[in-house]
Design an enzyme around this catalytic site. Sequence first.
Site, PDB file in Angstrom:
ATOM      1  N   THR A  13     -35.573   5.874  52.707  1.00  0.00           N
ATOM      2  CA  THR A  13     -36.301   4.650  53.069  1.00  0.00           C
ATOM      3  C   THR A  13     -37.218   4.176  51.944  1.00  0.00           C
ATOM      4  OG1 THR A  13     -38.037   3.854  54.545  1.00  0.00           O
ATOM      5  CG2 THR A  13     -37.992   6.199  54.187  1.00  0.00           C
ATOM      6  N   ASP A  14     -37.559   2.892  51.971  1.00  0.00           N
ATOM      7  CA  ASP A  14     -38.514   2.369  50.986  1.00  0.00           C
ATOM      8  C   ASP A  14     -39.936   2.859  51.265  1.00  0.00           C
ATOM      9  OD1 ASP A  14     -39.048   0.851  53.266  1.00  0.00           O
ATOM     10  OD2 ASP A  14     -38.853  -1.104  52.288  1.00  0.00           O
ATOM     11  N   GLU A  15     -40.157   3.391  52.488  1.00  0.00           N
ATOM     12  CA  GLU A  15     -41.527   3.791  52.856  1.00  0.00           C
ATOM     13  C   GLU A  15     -42.054   4.940  51.995  1.00  0.00           C
ATOM     14  OE1 GLU A  15     -42.512   4.018  56.971  1.00  0.00           O
ATOM     15  OE2 GLU A  15     -41.233   2.334  57.484  1.00  0.00           O
ATOM     16  N   LYS A  64     -39.777  12.024  54.901  1.00  0.00           N
ATOM     17  CA  LYS A  64     -38.607  11.489  54.182  1.00  0.00           C
ATOM     18  C   LYS A  64     -38.771  11.747  52.678  1.00  0.00           C
ATOM     19  CE  LYS A  64     -35.465   9.453  55.478  1.00  0.00           C
ATOM     20  NZ  LYS A  64     -34.126   9.876  55.982  1.00  0.00           N
ATOM     21  N   TYR A 119     -44.068  10.158  58.940  1.00  0.00           N
ATOM     22  CA  TYR A 119     -42.634   9.847  58.782  1.00  0.00           C
ATOM     23  C   TYR A 119     -42.271   9.741  57.306  1.00  0.00           C
ATOM     24  CZ  TYR A 119     -38.525   6.829  58.237  1.00  0.00           C
ATOM     25  OH  TYR A 119     -37.330   6.290  57.819  1.00  0.00           O
TER      26      TYR A 119
END
Length: 350
Positions: free
Chosen positions: A132-134, A161, A157
């Site tokens: 993810t970009d997060e 990741k 989260y």
Amino acid sequence: MKKSILITGGAGFIGSHVVKLFVEKYPNYQIVNLDALTYAGNLENLREIEGASNYKFVKADIQDSKSLEKIFNTYQISDVIHLAAESHVDRSITDPLAFVMTNVIGTVNLLNVAKAAWKENYHDHLFYHVSTDEVYGSLHDDSYFLETTAYDPQSPYSASKASSDHFVRAYANTYKMRTVVSNCSNNYGPNHFPEKLIPLCINNIKNNKPLPIYGKGENVRDWLYVKDHARAIDTVFHKGKAGETYNIGGFNEWKNIDIVRLLCKKMDEKLGREPGTSEQLITFVKDRAGHDLRYAIDATKIQKELGWEPSLQFEEGIEITIDWYLANEEWLKNVTTGAYQDYYEQHYTS
Ligand code: NAD
Ligand code: DAU
């Protein structure tokens, strides 16, 4: 060697679109969908392909190495596309450990089993990790996330990741495994679980329920149609260079409040309501703890090097999405009542 691809998390939102794309587009590949069928996994998402001869579903947890070993052995897995994860930021705030168990421990388990099964002879094998970009954190200026941007995860989260991404790259560096990682922005589209902003608002507008906007609704996300993400995963899997990272995004930034207003406007039209009716459901609520302000992906690398770009404009994608939810009331009812979970309990616990 014939490809036998293990896709993890294939009953979830993005995974189900990836599984459908691969099963339909590559009849010569065997596609094995491994999913634990948590609250987010739904076999109804896969109805179109469940009888295909090149498709197998296995209910298993990526934390369970014995099951993984058996699957690698039975299906002679040649490649992995790893999507299984706990994916909802709000849930990670209330139960971080569940995210460590699946996203970190589960990923390392899967790496270990793949490493042993492929006997450190990685030539014909690829471990593709979907992220993810997060992991890049929260933007407070007008810059973009590049593949070289330093990781700065802000939620449990995104921290889980980020950790899994680091493990994948560590296995490439240490054991010379062939791996590839992609980091994508927010997806939207059919089969999206209605705990996430867009499907939650569609469902609530339909049922005349409040639309909870965290804080002032000023946070910005870059939205990509889910089938375009699935196409990007196909592109990276087949054309990506081992050891590389590819950012995937929609070139499509929206403030949350603007997205919700757009949904209200479109739903008023579709439901035959007076213009402005659904906007009255907008309710500003307490902000998400540690809420990331803005995500914005620079997807130039995958565009230039691999020739992928989004195929749908947002206006078109959101129309298709709203129409899908309005036409699939049963799906929505099942996932919101938990009826599908009861079904799995009966079928898969023996
Ligand atoms: P999702 O929550 O809809 O689906 C996750 C799937 O993984 C479910 O089918 C669930 O049953 C399965 N799963 C969960 N724990 C498992 C376990 N321990 N063992 C086996 N299966 C398990 O998630 P999604 O939105 O489809 O996201 C898929 C992947 O893409 C995730 O890795 C996520 O981090 C990443 N991602 C998501 C987005 C997005 O906008 N949704 C954007 C970028 C990246
Ligand atoms: O950026 C990619 C990520 O996008 C993925 O890695 C995650 O798995 C996925 O869930 C998504 O994370 P977000 O937190 O951005 O998505 P969510 O739909 O939960 O929220 C989108 C924005 O809307 C965010 O700023 C929080 C806000 N929001 C969300 C909900 C559920 C609200 O204002 N109200 C809500 O009720």
